[in-house]
Enzyme design. Structure first.
Site, PDB file in Angstrom:
ATOM      1  N   ARG A 151       2.458   5.085  17.327  1.00  0.00           N
ATOM      2  CA  ARG A 151       1.974   6.191  16.478  1.00  0.00           C
ATOM      3  C   ARG A 151       2.483   7.566  16.896  1.00  0.00           C
ATOM      4  O   ARG A 151       2.879   8.357  16.042  1.00  0.00           O
ATOM      5  CB  ARG A 151       0.441   6.195  16.391  1.00  0.00           C
ATOM      6  N   SER A 204      -4.551  -8.111   8.232  1.00  0.00           N
ATOM      7  CA  SER A 204      -3.958  -6.800   8.408  1.00  0.00           C
ATOM      8  C   SER A 204      -3.142  -6.862   9.698  1.00  0.00           C
ATOM      9  O   SER A 204      -3.669  -7.146  10.763  1.00  0.00           O
ATOM     10  CB  SER A 204      -5.057  -5.745   8.511  1.00  0.00           C
ATOM     11  N   ASP A 260      -5.747   4.349  13.894  1.00  0.00           N
ATOM     12  CA  ASP A 260      -4.404   4.849  13.607  1.00  0.00           C
ATOM     13  C   ASP A 260      -4.398   6.151  12.811  1.00  0.00           C
ATOM     14  O   ASP A 260      -3.554   7.009  13.029  1.00  0.00           O
ATOM     15  CB  ASP A 260      -3.586   3.760  12.900  1.00  0.00           C
ATOM     16  N   ASP A 310       0.811  -1.221   0.000  1.00  0.00           N
ATOM     17  CA  ASP A 310       0.000   0.000   0.000  1.00  0.00           C
ATOM     18  C   ASP A 310       0.842   1.268   0.000  1.00  0.00           C
ATOM     19  O   ASP A 310       0.600   2.180  -0.791  1.00  0.00           O
ATOM     20  CB  ASP A 310      -0.932   0.024   1.221  1.00  0.00           C
TER      21      ASP A 310
HETATM   22  N1  ARG Z   1      -6.701  -2.275  17.157  1.00  0.00           N
HETATM   23  C1  ARG Z   1      -5.379  -1.907  17.502  1.00  0.00           C
HETATM   24  C2  ARG Z   1      -5.301  -0.449  17.775  1.00  0.00           C
HETATM   25  O1  ARG Z   1      -6.146   0.284  17.366  1.00  0.00           O
HETATM   26  C3  ARG Z   1      -4.366  -2.352  16.495  1.00  0.00           C
HETATM   27  C4  ARG Z   1      -4.477  -1.771  15.121  1.00  0.00           C
HETATM   28  C5  ARG Z   1      -3.380  -2.333  14.311  1.00  0.00           C
HETATM   29  N2  ARG Z   1      -3.491  -2.166  12.937  1.00  0.00           N
HETATM   30  C6  ARG Z   1      -3.526  -3.196  12.062  1.00  0.00           C
HETATM   31  N3  ARG Z   1      -3.434  -2.934  10.799  1.00  0.00           N
HETATM   32  N4  ARG Z   1      -3.645  -4.407  12.445  1.00  0.00           N
HETATM   33  O2  ARG Z   1      -4.403   0.011  18.417  1.00  0.00           O
END
Ligand code: ARG
Length: 399
Positions: A95, A175, A124, A14
């Site tokens: 992040r 993912s 995110d 991506d």
């Molecule tokens: N749900 C978790 C969070 O919001 C992990 C998100 C991770 N992203 C992914 N593409 N799996 O912190």
């Protein structure tokens, strides 16, 4: 001069396609920024070159592993941070650091925007953008997947047509986001919360149901920070790396949960976070030994608030920073050793000791020689129960 944009670059499909895509759609030159937060996997030099091969005008790689461990994971551990009682905030912790480095790189290289590869459905995107705006409010954001219609099918087709240097690897139906604090796996058959996870999903942990000898470790803390493992002094990064292996090999830190996203969606998530879960377990037990009762009780509430704020992308906000000050203050006496048994998916504390211990044997023992004044207990209960007794006289509770 053309506008420039700094893209948080992972090296995956991506964000690789995003480089020429952003240029085409917005006219902006793309600077790729790849950040090592201990996600392992690929050689970052290859990642750097792939960005250039995909049309980035500059490609920067930053090894942020120690900074991540010292400035993001240490505060999270001091806060025993678990979102919804379970999730150790793996992605939510990386992040703010990635955002800071995006903003810094933008300033240094004269870019006026940042970009990231998030969809419009997750946490995110909020965390990246809210953190960047909190640090550098003059910057703008673009999310090619969310804002420039870069869907996955389009990305695959575009990569083929334009012969982009995509990494040839087994395509995963999931993912995934990972760093040294853990690994998050979503989508695919997991989207039905009734479907049990399969062994194939896991990379940081071994199957906890396999019979094996337990592992015992001794973790030494100084003012809330783990500083030695079995007597060997380690940095936070080394500590996390070693415990990921030791605890991961015992299947510690697997989580399967339905979680409430900031954007209102409930989502099913699989996590593995061996070091995080083992360290939080050890740390809370040392706090049980060294914190005063009311401090401990109040801190547990602060921890929930801290975790919610960080989950919600408010790392650089005033409330989160203020809570950090409180939490740091509580850690002054959180020094000592914790013995942990790692076995069959669990990290179990089997001993704790501290020069700062508030545990007083002579008060606690049931043997002779006890110094607790039991005579004063009667008077204490008289006064303690006074409001209840007065209320009972009025309310005449049913029996
Ligand atoms: N749900 C978790 C969070 O919001 C992990 C998100 C991770 N992203 C992914 N593409 N799996 O912190």
């Amino acid at each position: 001069m053309t506008d420039r944009i700094v893209l948080a670059y992972s090296g995956g499909l991506d964000t690789t396609v995003a480089i020429p895509w952003i240029k085409e759609r917005t006219g902006k030159d793309v600077i790729a920024l790849a950040i090592d937060v201990g996600q392992a996997g690929e050689d970052l030099e290859q990642v750097r070159e792939r960005a250039l091969g995909s049309g980035a005008v500059e490609s920067v790689v930053i090894d942020a592993r120690d900074e991540f461990a010292d400035d993001y994971l240490v505060p999270a551990l001091k806060a025993n941070a678990l979102y919804q009682r379970r999730y150790p905030l793996v992605s939510a912790l990386s992040r703010p650091l990635i955002s800071k480095l995006l903003a810094r790189t933008a300033r240094e290289l004269g870019a006026n925007s940042i970009a990231h590869g998030c969809t419009g459905m997750g946490n995110d995107q909020v965390r990246f953008e809210a953190a960047v705006y909190a640090l550098a409010p003059e910057l703008n954001s673009v999310a090619p997947i969310r804002d420039l219609s870069l869907t996955r099918d389009v990305a695959i087709e575009y990569a083929e047509q334009h012969k982009l240097p995509i990494r040839q690897s087994k395509s995963s139906p999931y993912s995934i986001d990972q760093n040294m604090w853990g690994r998050a796996v979503e989508t695919g058959f997991l989207e039905d919360p009734w479907n049990a996870p399969i062994e194939d999903l896991y990379e940081y942990t071994q199957d906890p149901t396999v019979d094996r000898e337990p592992t015992e470790v001794l973790i030494t803390f100084e003012t809330g920070v783990p500083v030695a493992l079995d007597g060997e002094r380690l940095t936070m990064r080394q500590m996390v790396e070693k415990l990921n292996k030791l605890a991961g090999d015992q299947g510690v830190g697997r989580l399967d949960m339905v979680e409430d996203r900031l954007v209102g969606i409930k989502s099913r998530e699989i996590y593995e976070a061996p070091a995080a879960i083992a360290l939080i377990e050890a740390h809370t037990h040392l706090e049980d030994l060294t914190l005063e009762r009311d401090v401990a009780r109040y801190k547990r509430q602060v921890e929930v608030e801290w975790s919610n704020l960080v989950y919600d992308g408010l790392w650089y906000g005033g409330l989160k920073r203020s809570l950090d000050a409180f939490i740091d203050y509580t850690q002054q006496k959180v020094s000592g050793d914790v013995r942990l048994k790692l076995h069959q998916g669990r990290a179990v504390v089997t001993g704790r000791r501290s020069d700062e211990s508030l545990y007083d044997y002579s008060l606690a023992t049931y043997d002779t020689g006890n110094t607790f004044n039991q005579d004063s207990a009667r008077g204490f209960i008289d006064i303690w129960s006074l409001p209840s007794r007065i209320a009972a006289r009025r309310d005449k509770p049913e029996l």
